[in-house]
Design an enzyme around this catalytic site. Structure first.
Site, PDB file in Angstrom:
ATOM      1  N   SER A  13       0.823  -1.219   0.000  1.00 22.58           N
ATOM      2  CA  SER A  13       0.000   0.000   0.000  1.00 22.58           C
ATOM      3  C   SER A  13       0.852   1.262   0.000  1.00 22.58           C
ATOM      4  CB  SER A  13      -0.934   0.008   1.219  1.00 22.58           C
ATOM      5  OG  SER A  13      -0.187  -0.024   2.414  1.00 22.58           O
ATOM      6  N   SER A 144      14.041  -7.843   5.921  1.00 18.27           N
ATOM      7  CA  SER A 144      14.410  -7.778   7.341  1.00 18.27           C
ATOM      8  C   SER A 144      14.787  -6.339   7.642  1.00 18.27           C
ATOM      9  CB  SER A 144      15.554  -8.768   7.599  1.00 18.27           C
ATOM     10  OG  SER A 144      16.050  -8.652   8.895  1.00 18.27           O
ATOM     11  N   TYR A 158      11.193  -5.044  18.143  1.00 16.36           N
ATOM     12  CA  TYR A 158      11.291  -4.948  16.682  1.00 16.36           C
ATOM     13  C   TYR A 158      12.492  -5.777  16.203  1.00 16.36           C
ATOM     14  CZ  TYR A 158      11.829  -2.886  12.009  1.00 16.36           C
ATOM     15  OH  TYR A 158      11.963  -2.705  10.647  1.00 16.36           O
ATOM     16  N   LYS A 162      12.727  -9.184  13.710  1.00 15.55           N
ATOM     17  CA  LYS A 162      13.575  -9.284  12.510  1.00 15.55           C
ATOM     18  C   LYS A 162      14.655 -10.365  12.678  1.00 15.55           C
ATOM     19  CE  LYS A 162      11.529  -6.027  10.049  1.00 15.55           C
ATOM     20  NZ  LYS A 162      10.732  -6.369   8.852  1.00 15.55           N
TER      21      LYS A 162
HETATM   22  N1  LIG Z   1      11.777   2.317   6.256  1.00 16.26           N
HETATM   23  C1  LIG Z   1      12.789   1.827   6.927  1.00 16.26           C
HETATM   24  O1  LIG Z   1      13.663   2.550   7.389  1.00 16.26           O
HETATM   25  C2  LIG Z   1      12.921   0.325   7.078  1.00 16.26           C
HETATM   26  C3  LIG Z   1      14.189  -0.178   7.424  1.00 16.26           C
HETATM   27  C4  LIG Z   1      14.343  -1.551   7.556  1.00 16.26           C
HETATM   28  C5  LIG Z   1      13.278  -2.398   7.340  1.00 16.26           C
HETATM   29  N2  LIG Z   1      12.038  -1.892   7.019  1.00 16.26           N
HETATM   30  C6  LIG Z   1      10.953  -2.836   6.794  1.00 16.26           C
HETATM   31  O2  LIG Z   1      10.391  -2.597   5.536  1.00 16.26           O
HETATM   32  C7  LIG Z   1       9.053  -3.105   5.511  1.00 16.26           C
HETATM   33  C8  LIG Z   1       8.141  -2.075   4.882  1.00 16.26           C
HETATM   34  O3  LIG Z   1       8.116  -0.908   5.696  1.00 16.26           O
HETATM   35  P1  LIG Z   1       8.085   0.574   5.107  1.00 16.26           P
HETATM   36  O4  LIG Z   1       9.305   1.265   5.592  1.00 16.26           O
HETATM   37  O5  LIG Z   1       7.802   0.569   3.667  1.00 16.26           O
HETATM   38  O6  LIG Z   1       6.880   1.214   5.965  1.00 16.26           O
HETATM   39  P2  LIG Z   1       5.336   1.458   5.603  1.00 16.26           P
HETATM   40  O7  LIG Z   1       5.229   2.441   4.483  1.00 16.26           O
HETATM   41  O8  LIG Z   1       4.687   1.775   6.896  1.00 16.26           O
HETATM   42  O9  LIG Z   1       4.836   0.070   5.035  1.00 16.26           O
HETATM   43  C9  LIG Z   1       4.472  -1.011   5.841  1.00 16.26           C
HETATM   44  C10 LIG Z   1       3.524  -1.864   5.046  1.00 16.26           C
HETATM   45  O10 LIG Z   1       3.231  -3.050   5.803  1.00 16.26           O
HETATM   46  C11 LIG Z   1       1.831  -3.217   5.776  1.00 16.26           C
HETATM   47  N3  LIG Z   1       1.296  -4.025   6.850  1.00 16.26           N
HETATM   48  C12 LIG Z   1       1.383  -3.864   8.183  1.00 16.26           C
HETATM   49  N4  LIG Z   1       0.715  -4.829   8.809  1.00 16.26           N
HETATM   50  C13 LIG Z   1       0.172  -5.626   7.838  1.00 16.26           C
HETATM   51  C14 LIG Z   1      -0.646  -6.795   7.810  1.00 16.26           C
HETATM   52  N5  LIG Z   1      -1.088  -7.358   8.939  1.00 16.26           N
HETATM   53  N6  LIG Z   1      -0.993  -7.352   6.611  1.00 16.26           N
HETATM   54  C15 LIG Z   1      -0.590  -6.794   5.472  1.00 16.26           C
HETATM   55  N7  LIG Z   1       0.160  -5.663   5.424  1.00 16.26           N
HETATM   56  C16 LIG Z   1       0.532  -5.106   6.600  1.00 16.26           C
HETATM   57  C17 LIG Z   1       1.267  -1.802   5.788  1.00 16.26           C
HETATM   58  O11 LIG Z   1      -0.086  -1.876   5.355  1.00 16.26           O
HETATM   59  P3  LIG Z   1      -1.271  -0.913   5.823  1.00 16.26           P
HETATM   60  O12 LIG Z   1      -1.228   0.212   4.856  1.00 16.26           O
HETATM   61  O13 LIG Z   1      -2.495  -1.752   5.686  1.00 16.26           O
HETATM   62  O14 LIG Z   1      -0.979  -0.525   7.241  1.00 16.26           O
HETATM   63  C18 LIG Z   1       2.194  -1.152   4.779  1.00 16.26           C
HETATM   64  O15 LIG Z   1       1.820  -1.452   3.459  1.00 16.26           O
HETATM   65  C19 LIG Z   1       8.703  -3.458   6.962  1.00 16.26           C
HETATM   66  O16 LIG Z   1       8.825  -4.862   7.137  1.00 16.26           O
HETATM   67  C20 LIG Z   1       9.787  -2.736   7.770  1.00 16.26           C
HETATM   68  O17 LIG Z   1      10.051  -3.377   8.977  1.00 16.26           O
HETATM   69  C21 LIG Z   1      11.842  -0.543   6.882  1.00 16.26           C
END
Ligand SMILES: NC(=O)c1ccc[n+]([C@@H]2O[C@H](COP(=O)([O-])OP(=O)(O)OC[C@H]3O[C@@H](n4cnc5c(N)ncnc54)[C@H](OP(=O)(O)O)[C@@H]3O)[C@@H](O)[C@H]2O)c1
Length: 298
Positions: A13, A144, A158, A162
């Site tokens: 999303s 991760s 968190y 991971k």
């Molecule tokens: N950004 C960073 O700095 C960073 C660094 C390392 C790892 N990550 C990892 O990258 C991944 C994506 O995060 P992002 O940074 O892109 O943040 P984000 O924009 O908040 O995206 C998170 C996504 O996960 C979805 N989600 C949460 N719970 C869910 C569920 N039960 N079923 C299906 N979808 C669900 C959210 O959907 P909804 O819209 O429905 O809430 C959203 O689409 C995560 O695993 C995060 O831990 C991020």
């Protein structure tokens, strides 16, 4: 494997998931951008993705998938296979960040986090693997984090989610090697996505209030992370490069980050130790996929 692949992405999303969908589809890969509730809370996101797909003639299909629900996962995977006939790559991306001193996180909050960040990929992998096995090819990709290799205060749960994901993905990489199915891990550092706005904070403030100056650690860390966050397209470009790397030539782990904390060094050492353990336990032949690669490259 056809060079144009069929890719399922969870959590598409917003953020990384959405960028992955756009980046991969622009290179001709067929993308199933899955999300929770595309007809309700994510209706705007779903509609923006569909509009973009139409405007640029991109092969992106939006599907509903909640990683915390077995039936939802199975239905989405069946829909992908019914439409595309196969599933080449599953990107376990859905997840969220929980911030706060560990004692202030309630057990319910901890369980919910694990349900999305860890049990989500458990469900998705079990749903896609029978199809990949039938094809005798496929890639399980796990988003991760650098926090899947290093630990920071107020990020313990968190990190635990991971670290657990890393263990699952690595075990899968050994077990599936002989079947031509790859399991790999992407470890992003801090990147600009909506993740910081979507952060869940530890609910038990009374516990946090007993910590004196340490109570400020979560805010300090979050300010430092968001002020040094990189451009998320770097991660999408890395994912594209991995997906377009031929089967058998991929690494187990890919760290990508705006700052180098030495995660690559941990990964290189871990690879060496893992090879030693597998060898010592007489498992080297069973895990030939790993053993075939030079120890030291991660
Ligand atoms: N950004 C960073 O700095 C960073 C660094 C390392 C790892 N990550 C990892 O990258 C991944 C994506 O995060 P992002 O940074 O892109 O943040 P984000 O924009 O908040 O995206 C998170 C996504 O996960 C979805 N989600 C949460 N719970 C869910 C569920 N039960 N079923 C299906 N979808 C669900 C959210 O959907 P909804 O819209 O429905 O809430 C959203 O689409 C995560 O695993 C995060 O831990 C991020």
């Amino acid at each position: 494997m056809n060079s144009k692949q069929v890719v399922l992405i969870t959590g598409a999303s917003t953020g990384f998931g959405r960028l992955f969908a756009e980046t991969l589809a622009r290179k001709g890969h067929t993308v199933f951008a899955t999300m929770r509730d595309p007809g309700g809370r994510n209706a705007k996101n779903a509609s923006e993705i569909r509009t973009l797909a139409e405007k640029e003639s991109l092969p992106i299909h939006v599907l509903e998938l909640d990683v915390t629900n077995d039936a939802s996962v199975d239905t989405a995977v069946d829909a992908v296979v019914a439409k595309a006939g196969r599933i080449d790559v599953a990107i376990n991306n859905a997840g969220y960040y929980l911030s706060g001193l560990e004692e202030a996180v309630t057990s319910e909050q901890a369980q919910r986090l694990m349900d999305a960040n860890f049990f989500g990929p458990v469900r998705v992998n079990r749903a896609v693997l029978p199809h990949m096995r039938r094809q005798r090819s496929g890639v399980l990709m796990h988003i991760s984090s650098g926090a899947g290799r290093v630990v920071l205060p107020s990020m313990g749960l968190y990190c635990a989610s991971k670290f657990a994901l890393e263990a699952l993905a690595e075990a899968y990489s050994y077990e599936l090697a002989a079947q031509g199915i790859e399991s790999l891990i992407v470890e992003p550092g801090q990147y600009e996505t909506p993740i910081f706005g979507n952060t869940v904070t530890a609910a038990d403030e009374a516990r946090a209030n007993t910590y004196g100056a340490a109570k400020e650690i979560p805010a300090k860390i979050n300010a430092a992370l968001s002020s040094t966050a990189g451009n998320a397209q770097e991660v999408a470009d890395t994912v594209l490069r991995i997906i377009e790397t031929p089967a058998g030539d991929k690494q187990l782990r890919y760290f990508v980050g705006p700052q180098d904390f030495g995660v690559d060094q941990i990964n290189a050492l871990s690879k060496q130790v893992q090879a030693n353990v597998l060898e010592a336990l007489g498992l080297a032949a069973d895990t030939k996929f790993l053993k075939g690669k030079a120890v030291g490259s991660v």
